[in-house]
Each structure stands twice: as C-alpha cells, then as structure tokens.
Write a protein that holds these residues in place. Structure first.
Motif, short mmCIF file in Angstrom:
data_model
loop_
_atom_site.label_atom_id
_atom_site.label_comp_id
_atom_site.label_asym_id
_atom_site.label_seq_id
_atom_site.Cartn_x
_atom_site.Cartn_y
_atom_site.Cartn_z
N VAL A 177 7.68 -1.26 3.67
CA VAL A 177 6.27 -1.52 3.76
C VAL A 177 5.85 -0.91 5.13
CG1 VAL A 177 4.47 -3.53 3.65
CG2 VAL A 177 6.70 -3.93 2.78
N THR A 178 4.58 0.07 4.35
CA THR A 178 3.88 0.87 5.52
C THR A 178 2.48 0.50 5.91
OG1 THR A 178 5.32 2.71 4.73
CG2 THR A 178 3.58 3.10 5.95
N ASN A 179 2.09 0.43 7.23
CA ASN A 179 0.52 0.13 7.49
C ASN A 179 0.39 1.54 8.20
OD1 ASN A 179 -1.62 -0.59 8.58
ND2 ASN A 179 -0.99 -1.99 10.12
N THR A 180 -0.38 2.27 7.61
CA THR A 180 -0.70 3.48 7.95
C THR A 180 -2.37 3.52 8.64
OG1 THR A 180 0.35 4.50 6.10
CG2 THR A 180 -1.31 5.70 7.14
N GLN A 181 -2.35 4.19 9.84
CA GLN A 181 -3.56 3.99 10.51
C GLN A 181 -3.67 5.76 10.91
OE1 GLN A 181 -5.73 1.63 11.39
NE2 GLN A 181 -4.36 0.06 9.92
N GLY A 182 -4.53 6.40 10.36
CA GLY A 182 -4.93 7.81 10.97
C GLY A 182 -3.18 8.45 10.54
N LEU A 183 -2.94 9.15 11.54
CA LEU A 183 -1.53 9.99 11.39
C LEU A 183 -0.34 9.06 11.73
CD1 LEU A 183 -2.61 13.44 12.94
CD2 LEU A 183 -2.66 12.54 10.49
N ILE A 184 -0.62 8.00 12.07
CA ILE A 184 0.37 6.87 12.72
C ILE A 184 0.97 5.86 11.52
CG2 ILE A 184 1.36 5.34 14.09
CD1 ILE A 184 0.87 7.79 15.43
N GLN A 185 1.98 5.94 11.12
CA GLN A 185 2.87 5.18 9.88
C GLN A 185 3.51 4.23 10.78
OE1 GLN A 185 4.59 7.61 6.88
NE2 GLN A 185 2.52 7.53 5.76
N CYS A 186 3.35 2.68 10.53
CA CYS A 186 4.39 1.61 11.22
C CYS A 186 5.03 0.97 9.91
CB CYS A 186 3.66 0.92 11.89
SG CYS A 186 2.69 1.70 13.35
N ILE A 187 6.24 1.21 10.02
CA ILE A 187 7.21 0.81 8.70
C ILE A 187 7.95 -0.51 9.01
CG2 ILE A 187 8.72 1.36 6.92
CD1 ILE A 187 7.80 4.49 7.36
N THR A 188 7.89 -1.45 8.18
CA THR A 188 9.06 -2.70 7.92
C THR A 188 9.78 -2.42 6.93
OG1 THR A 188 7.53 -4.04 9.52
CG2 THR A 188 9.29 -5.05 8.28
N VAL A 189 11.13 -2.62 7.16
CA VAL A 189 12.09 -2.53 5.99
C VAL A 189 12.91 -3.85 5.88
CG1 VAL A 189 13.96 -1.29 5.16
CG2 VAL A 189 12.15 0.12 6.38
N ARG A 190 13.03 -4.36 4.95
CA ARG A 190 13.86 -5.51 4.46
C ARG A 190 14.78 -5.52 2.97
NH1 ARG A 190 13.36 -10.68 7.00
NH2 ARG A 190 14.17 -12.40 5.70
N SER A 191 15.91 -5.92 3.04
CA SER A 191 16.76 -5.80 2.08
C SER A 191 16.86 -7.16 1.33
CB SER A 191 17.87 -4.96 2.23
OG SER A 191 17.62 -3.51 2.64
N VAL A 192 17.17 -7.07 0.13
CA VAL A 192 17.69 -8.45 -0.42
C VAL A 192 18.85 -8.15 -1.50
CG1 VAL A 192 15.68 -8.07 -2.29
CG2 VAL A 192 16.76 -10.36 -2.03
N THR A 193 19.82 -9.07 -1.42
CA THR A 193 21.05 -8.84 -2.09
C THR A 193 20.98 -9.72 -3.14
OG1 THR A 193 22.38 -8.26 -0.05
CG2 THR A 193 23.56 -8.94 -2.28
N VAL A 194 20.98 -9.35 -4.25
CA VAL A 194 21.06 -9.97 -5.69
C VAL A 194 22.35 -10.24 -6.49
CG1 VAL A 194 19.91 -10.34 -7.88
CG2 VAL A 194 18.35 -9.30 -6.17
N VAL A 195 22.82 -11.65 -6.30
CA VAL A 195 23.97 -11.89 -7.09
C VAL A 195 23.80 -13.01 -8.16
CG1 VAL A 195 26.05 -13.17 -6.55
CG2 VAL A 195 25.11 -11.80 -4.88
N PHE A 196 24.29 -12.16 -9.34
CA PHE A 196 24.17 -12.86 -10.76
C PHE A 196 25.62 -13.79 -10.94
CE2 PHE A 196 20.96 -9.84 -12.35
CZ PHE A 196 19.80 -10.32 -11.96
N SER A 197 25.37 -15.18 -10.96
CA SER A 197 26.80 -15.87 -11.35
C SER A 197 26.26 -16.48 -12.78
CB SER A 197 26.86 -17.17 -10.18
OG SER A 197 26.58 -16.20 -9.06
N SER A 198 27.72 -16.71 -13.25
CA SER A 198 28.01 -17.66 -14.43
C SER A 198 28.78 -18.98 -14.09
CB SER A 198 28.60 -16.91 -15.65
OG SER A 198 27.67 -15.66 -16.07
N PRO A 199 28.38 -20.08 -15.06
CA PRO A 199 29.42 -21.17 -14.67
C PRO A 199 30.74 -20.99 -14.97
CG PRO A 199 27.53 -21.73 -15.81
CD PRO A 199 27.57 -20.45 -15.80
N PRO A 200 31.79 -21.53 -14.24
CA PRO A 200 33.20 -21.24 -14.54
C PRO A 200 33.72 -22.09 -15.57
CG PRO A 200 32.95 -22.84 -12.49
CD PRO A 200 31.63 -22.43 -12.86
N VAL A 201 34.65 -21.53 -16.37
CA VAL A 201 35.10 -22.10 -17.67
C VAL A 201 36.62 -22.19 -17.45
CG1 VAL A 201 35.28 -22.22 -20.05
CG2 VAL A 201 33.15 -21.67 -19.09
#
Length: 600
Positions: A416-440
């Motif tokens: 995500v970037t906040n741009t002010q003139g020639l300055i860019q301030c960036i925050t980065v965040r990651s999410v791990t997605v795990v898909f699960s199924s019930p055990p049988v």
C-alpha cells in the motif's frame, strides 16, 4: 573542520602579533582574564620553576628537568555562581597540557582541580573543561566546574612538543549564558585597557582608557608594521573597526605618562542562508542533515563555521541540545531551528533560519496474517476491509484493490503506497491462506505382538494438518499408538485449524499368538485377556473357511482346541469379538479380525 579553522585563526594572529601576545611564563606574573579571553602567540620557555623542583603536580609530570617546558600562566576570579568550563584550541599536530588550581597564591598551589596530560595521539584540536565545542567525545576534557563568587584560579598551559604555534582560550558554561558581563570578576585587571578581546566582526568594540588626571590621549595601532598613530583619536575611548594590537598613551600632568596595550581580534560572524523544507516517510528512515549544512552555509567555508540543528529557538540561540545529524522524523510537522557558529568564537553565531520537516503517514494495515478455510470448494476474501482512497493498493498476484478473493492456498502480499509529490511511503503486509478439509478415518489396524503388547495405527483418506488422540489423552502429531490398555477406546482425528474431526470406537484385547493343547498344563488353552473391561463380551472362533468352532463367553476358561470332543489339527484360527457398547447396543468390535496358531 576544527583543525583548519583554528589553524587559520592562529596564523592570522601570529603574522601580526607574535611579539605582543600576552604571555607570562611565571605564575607570579599570571595574565589576568576578565570579560573576554586571550589568544596567545605561542609560548617560549618557562621562566622561573613555579613548582620548586617538584616532579609531579596532579596529572602533570616532570619533563626534561622541570614540570614546565613551555608554559603560560593566567588567572581569573569568579563573579557569579554557576557552571564554568573552557576550551583551549590549538593546531591538532601539537601537544598541549593544562592544570587548573583553585588559589591565588603561587607559592601554595596545592593539587589542581582539573588537569590534562594526554599526548594528543587522537589529533584533537581542543582540550579543556566541559565539552568539546565540535561535539566530539573528547577524552582530553574534564568535568564541568561548579564555581561561586570570590573563588580565584590559576591556569597553567604547557606545550610539551617542539611544535608551538600558539593557542586560544575560550570560556564556556551556563554561567556565561546567564551572566555574560559579570561571570568573571574584573577587579583583578590592573592593566588599563584590559585583556585581549575576541569579538564578532558585526560587533563594535570600545577600548576605554579613562584616567582621572589625564591631560590628553594618543591612540596607536599595530596592524603588522609597528605601532602607527591613529590621527584625530584623542578621546579616552576608541571604537575598534579592525583587528590589531592597540596602544594608548595617557598624558598626565606630572609627566608620569601611562602606556597600555591590548589586542583585539575579530572572528567572522556567520550568516545562515534559507534552507529548503524536507519531506520524509514516518518509517524510521533518517534525514541526513549533513547535506543541509551546505544550504545553511552558502558560499561560507565549512572550515570556519559549524552548523547545528535544534528543536527550539532557545536551544539554537544557546547552542544546546543539538539534534543528531541523522535525524529521524517522528511527527507529521516539525520546525527545525538552525544555528551557524564560528569555530573561532562560539559567541559569533546566527540562529535566524528555520525549515520544516514534513512527515508522511505510513499506510496502516491490520488484516489477519493467517487465514484458515475449511470446505470442499473453499474460497476466501483477504486484505484491508476499509481502504483509504488516498492510497494505492497492489497485490503480489497483480490485483489493485484492497480486498481480493482467492481460491488457492499460498502467501499473498499487499503493498500500500501513500504518494506525496515525489515521495512514496509504502507499507507491506502478507497473509498466508491455508485450505483445510475435515479428516476422514479410512482404516485402523491393531497389531498384537503378544498378549501384553499392541500397536494401533490410524489411517486417513487425505493428508492434512491433523492431530490424533486416544480417549482424553494429549493429542499427538501421528496416528500410531503403542500398548493401549485392554478395553474400549475412542480414536479421534481432528484438523488443527478447526476444520472438523472424525472418530472411531475400537476395542483392544490381549491374547497369545499361539497355544499348545498337548496336556502338559502349559498353554493348553487359548483365551483373551481384558474381556472384563467390556459388557457381555463374546469371542467367536473360526477356521480359515469361516466355520464356527467355539465361543468364549465373558471370562470363561478358554478354548482347548477341540470341536465336539475331537482334536483339531495344527493350523491358524481366527476370532471376532462382540460386546454391548456404551449405548447399550450389541455390536461387533471394529478392526478386530486376528488369528492365532494351534500347535501340538
């Protein structure tokens, strides 16, 4: 920077005034210091041995013959209460020492209250008491001196090397901020014009030779070619415009005319030029104020002036609490106050300019960094729920919205970037997605090594992040259990991400792997241990063709290997178990279909 600034200043003085510099090699004739501070043209010898043959005084030890080698003595008297220090400036290639004594008696100096005897291997340009004016952490500085009115001091400055181009003395401390005109008591000055004067070149220095019975005054200036009469100057006071040695001749009625001399040296006054405002991200990144120095100085030499930065006008004016040159902005708007100071004289400064540091907000992200989804056809929406219209969004997968829907497991990163003139301030965040199924649970095997040892293995249809549990025991990461107690057990397999579970009931019993019904009273019968843990247990024994041979009811004596009184041959035989479960239902024990051997 400091070394050259001091060197240039001393060279300019020595070219003109070496012969007239106020230097006293003996304590008895110590040069008094009052309002301003002296600049010496060097030292040459030590005159009388003021230490009477002693080999040490405080930190100063004997050189070649005496404690002093090339010495100069000064004296001063305290006029106010406060904190006092001083800076002794010199060429960094030279070795200077000092000792400060709290006394006015040269015959009884005692031990020095402050002392320096280092060899200047660090090539410092200053020694003294208080703080190095360049801001460096200088080992050749002693602690500040707390002084009170009426205290008198003797200062011995000693050159311990053959290089001897002179030194300057500059007082410091809050006593000179609070009492600039009375910090030192001028009653000790007995010379008419007073001590040497160091002034800023935008100041007017007035020499005063007023004498009660004077008939006339003549003023002279030595600008490098000897004293020359200043035409038209016959008043008791003289306004000074240039550096030089000044002499006054006071003509008195009885012919006992008075001659007095003093030195006036002007230090350059700096000008602080306007500075551009700065913009930076509020992410801990520093702004290099060293680069701002060139803006503040303009065409002025950094060898003559030092620039410092402060967060208040008061600090800039006093020259205190300088900010780090690697400045980290912590707020969205901050005014920085700039001070430009002469290296020759710290009282020559300009604190008239400021500039703004504007901090740019970093985008704030607060979505979960791990998402677990349970289902046969899972999809999930991830990212920042409430977007900011002033920011731009970009995912590692290419989407440019704050929220995205994904159908595959993996790691998704949002910038995500906040741009002010020639300055860019960036925050980065990651999410791990795990898909699960019930055990049988697909199968459970129970392997019996003997009537006391068993291995229960649990199998599932698909692998996953599962944990395995027997009854209410602590769950474990695999499906193998050893040596369970005989009886009914519940096997549970659960998804560690909360995506369901599956259970099975099992029965564990103990039985011998073989028996020998030969009448020797050893292993003559085959029976199952642990049936007492079950309700209404029945063991049914079969041959390999499935023919019913015998039933063991509850805890009977077991089977002797016969059918209707006839001995059965050596072979493997199978058994099953039925019982009444906890629900009161008659059921066959799952996963029990084992065999044993009859031997004769």
């Amino acid at each position: 920077m400091t070394k050259y600034g001091i060197t240039i200043f001393l060279i300019s003085l020595l070219c003109f005034f070496t012969s007239f510099a106020q230097v006293s090699a003996d304590c008895a004739n110590a040069v008094p210091i009052c309002y301003n501070t002296p600049v010496n043209g060097g030292t040459n010898g030590y005159g009388i041995d003021d230490f009477n043959g002693a080999s040490i005084s405080g930190c100063i030890t004997q050189g070649s013959g005496t404690i002093e080698t090339n010495s100069a003595w000064y004296k001063f008297k305290i006029g106010e209460i406060g904190q006092l220090g001083f800076n002794i400036g010199f060429d960094s290639n030279e070795d200077w020492d000092f000792a400060l004594y709290r006394t006015n008696d040269c015959s009884s100096l005692g031990e020095p209250v402050r002392c320096n005897y280092f060899d200047n291997s660090d090539d410092s340009s200053y020694i003294g008491v208080g703080e190095d004016p360049t801001g460096l952490d200088n080992i050749q500085y002693d602690d500040w001196l707390d002084v009170e009115p009426g205290e008198e001091y003797l200062l011995m400055i000693n050159n311990f090397s053959n290089n001897n181009s002179g030194f300057s003395i500059q007082f410091s401390g809050n006593i000179f901020v609070e009492f600039p005109n009375s910090a030192l008591d001028c009653d000790i000055i007995d010379n008419l014009l007073g001590p040497p004067v160091i002034a800023c070149d935008n100041e007017t220095v007035i020499l005063d030779a007023t004498t009660t019975d004077a008939l006339d005054y003549e003023w002279y200036l030595d600008a490098g070619a000897g004293f020359q009469l200043i035409p038209g100057e016959n008043d008791p006071q003289l306004s000074i415009a240039v550096s030089g040695m000044y002499r006054v001749l006071v003509i008195r009625p009885l012919g006992n005319n008075l001659i007095s001399e003093t030195q006036v040296a002007y230090a350059p006054s700096p000008e602080t030029f306007p500075l551009e405002n700065e913009t930076a991200c509020l992410d801990g990144t520093a702004i290099d104020f060293n680069v701002k120095d060139a803006e503040a100085l303009g065409s002025q030499s950094p060898l003559e002036f030092r620039v410092s930065y402060h967060d208040s006008f008061e600090d800039a004016f006093d020259g205190t609490n300088a900010l780090s040159k690697e400045f980290v902005p912590l707020q969205e708007a901050q005014t920085i106050y700039v001070r430009t100071t002469s290296l020759e004289n710290s009282m020559c400064f300009d604190a008239s300019e400021t500039f703004e540091v504007n901090g740019i907000e970093l985008p704030f992200l607060d979505f979960d960094t791990e998402v677990f989804i349970c289902g046969d056809e899972p999809v999930v929406t991830i990212g920042q729920r409430i977007p900011n219209s002033d920011f731009s969004y970009e995912w590692s997968s290419g989407q440019t919205s704050s929220l995205i829907t994904v159908a595959e497991p993996g790691v998704y990163t949002l910038s995500v970037t906040n741009t002010q003139g020639l300055i860019q301030c960036i925050t980065v965040r990651s999410v791990t997605v795990v898909f699960s199924s019930p055990p049988v649970i697909s199968d459970i095997t129970i392997e019996y090594e003997d009537d006391a040892s068993n291995v229960v293995s649990v199998y599932v249809e698909e692998e996953g992040d599962f944990q395995y549990q027997v009854d209410n025991d602590i769950p474990q990461g695999n499906g193998v259990f050893n040596n369970l107690f005989p009886g009914e057990h519940i096997i549970t397999v659960s998804d560690i991400n909360g995506c369901g579970f599956d259970t099975r009931d099992i029965v564990v019993v103990g039985f011998p792997k073989f028996f020998t019904p030969n009448g020797d009273n050893v292993n003559d019968t085959w029976k199952v241990d642990g049936l007492s843990a079950l309700d209404n247990p029945v063991i049914t024994i079969y041959d390999r063709y499935g023919k019913l041979l015998y039933q063991i009811i509850n805890d009977s004596s077991g089977w002797n290997g016969t059918l209707n009184g006839s001995l059965l041959p050596e072979s493997d035989y199978w058994f099953k178990l039925s019982y009444t479960n906890s629900l009161g239902e008659n059921t066959s024990a799952s996963f029990i279909n084992n065999h044993f051997t009859l031997k004769r």
